[in-house]
Every structure is written in structure tokens, then in C-alpha cells.
Design a protein around this motif. Structure first.
Motif, PDB file in Angstrom:
ATOM      1  N   GLY A 196      23.505  72.797  24.162  1.00 24.32           N
ATOM      2  CA  GLY A 196      22.686  71.511  24.387  1.00 24.32           C
ATOM      3  C   GLY A 196      21.922  71.030  23.309  1.00 24.32           C
ATOM      4  N   ASP A 197      21.526  69.811  23.519  1.00 24.52           N
ATOM      5  CA  ASP A 197      20.515  69.292  22.757  1.00 24.52           C
ATOM      6  C   ASP A 197      19.719  68.542  23.500  1.00 24.52           C
ATOM      7  OD1 ASP A 197      21.697  66.818  23.252  1.00 24.52           O
ATOM      8  OD2 ASP A 197      22.542  66.624  21.008  1.00 24.52           O
ATOM      9  N   GLY A 198      18.899  67.544  23.028  1.00 24.96           N
ATOM     10  CA  GLY A 198      17.771  66.838  23.617  1.00 24.96           C
ATOM     11  C   GLY A 198      18.257  65.694  24.588  1.00 24.96           C
ATOM     12  N   ARG A 199      19.838  65.516  24.256  1.00 25.60           N
ATOM     13  CA  ARG A 199      20.345  64.372  24.897  1.00 25.60           C
ATOM     14  C   ARG A 199      21.322  64.800  26.066  1.00 25.60           C
ATOM     15  NH1 ARG A 199      20.547  63.139  19.776  1.00 25.60           N
ATOM     16  NH2 ARG A 199      22.612  63.663  19.592  1.00 25.60           N
TER      17      ARG A 199
ATOM     18  N   GLN B  13      27.030  71.469  17.083  1.00 24.19           N
ATOM     19  CA  GLN B  13      26.958  72.813  17.668  1.00 24.19           C
ATOM     20  C   GLN B  13      28.145  73.164  18.266  1.00 24.19           C
ATOM     21  OE1 GLN B  13      23.881  73.599  20.659  1.00 24.19           O
ATOM     22  NE2 GLN B  13      22.613  71.636  19.848  1.00 24.19           N
TER      23      GLN B  13
ATOM     24  N   GLN C  19      23.559  68.686  27.950  1.00 24.28           N
ATOM     25  CA  GLN C  19      23.897  70.238  27.918  1.00 24.28           C
ATOM     26  C   GLN C  19      25.108  70.189  28.743  1.00 24.28           C
ATOM     27  OE1 GLN C  19      20.824  71.350  31.330  1.00 24.28           O
ATOM     28  NE2 GLN C  19      20.767  72.478  29.402  1.00 24.28           N
TER      29      GLN C  19
ATOM     30  N   SER D  53      17.273  76.745  28.780  1.00 22.45           N
ATOM     31  CA  SER D  53      18.164  77.907  28.398  1.00 22.45           C
ATOM     32  C   SER D  53      18.262  78.964  29.426  1.00 22.45           C
ATOM     33  CB  SER D  53      17.850  78.086  27.023  1.00 22.45           C
ATOM     34  OG  SER D  53      16.386  78.924  26.770  1.00 22.45           O
TER      35      SER D  53
END
Length: 113
Positions: free
Chosen positions: A17-20, A2, A22, A103
Motif C-alpha cells: 500500500g501507500d498513502g492512498r 510497488q 492498500q 502494516s
């Protein structure tokens, strides 16, 4: 992978961000503050890097002077507040591990990415 550009505009904004983890930007006007005596992230550590401006970070009741170049690790559960004591906007880049916000900027339930 990203990628995004960091734009510093008034308030708090989730950038990427992602699941881990941000990243978010935060701009506090002179005399302003974010957080407060009951503010804590129960499920995420926060790295706070000051890009521009000056102020103070109150973490677990202890006041720390901050200015451009300051970097703090605010651990999950730490009570914290950031105040702008200078004459220009206080700009920070914040990294949360795991994510602390949706978000739209609403805080996530502890440990729920």
C-alpha cells in the motif's frame, strides 16, 4: 511502483500500500468469521473479492451469499461481517481506499493513513 505476490495464509495480512490505498489478504477457516455486528471502517471503503471458498457477507444487517468470483464494495461506515460457511478456507483479497490498517494489521484511526 510497488509489487508483491499474494500469499493466502491464515488470518488477515496487509500486503502492500501507500498513502492512498492498500491491499490485504484474508483467510477464514471453515466455520470462522471476521468482523461482527459493530465492525466498520469509518475512514475507508473496502473492496472484497472472493478468491476461493464460500460463505456469507452480512452488510448493514443484510446477508449476501459469497463464493469465488464475488466482489463487494463495503462503503466506509457500513457494519459488516464475513463468515465461512463452506468446508474449505475462505480466501479474499481486500482493497482499502484510503488505507484502513497499519502494516502490522492494527486498524488506523479514521482518515489517518
Amino acid at each position: 511502483m510497488q509489487h508483491t505476490s499474494v500469499a493466502y495464509r491464515s488470518g488477515f495480512h496487509v500486503l502492500i500500500g501507500d498513502g492512498r490505498s492498500q491491499a490485504a489478504s484474508m483467510v477464514i477457516a471453515p466455520g470462522g468469521r471476521e468482523g461482527g455486528p459493530d465492525n466498520r471502517h469509518g475512514g475507508a471503503d473496502q473492496w472484497l473479492y472472493v478468491v476461493d471458498g464460500e460463505g456469507e457477507a452480512i452488510i448493514n444487517g443484510e446477508t449476501h451469499a459469497i463464493r469465488a468470483g464475488s466482489l463487494f464494495l463495503i462503503q466506509r461506515g457500513d457494519l459488516h461481517e464475513v463468515r465461512n460457511t463452506g468446508g474449505v478456507p475462505l480466501e479474499t483479497l481486500n482493497i482499502y481506499v484510503p488505507p484502513a490498517y497499519a502494516s502490522d494489521g492494527d486498524e488506523l484511526a479514521a482518515g489517518k493513513p
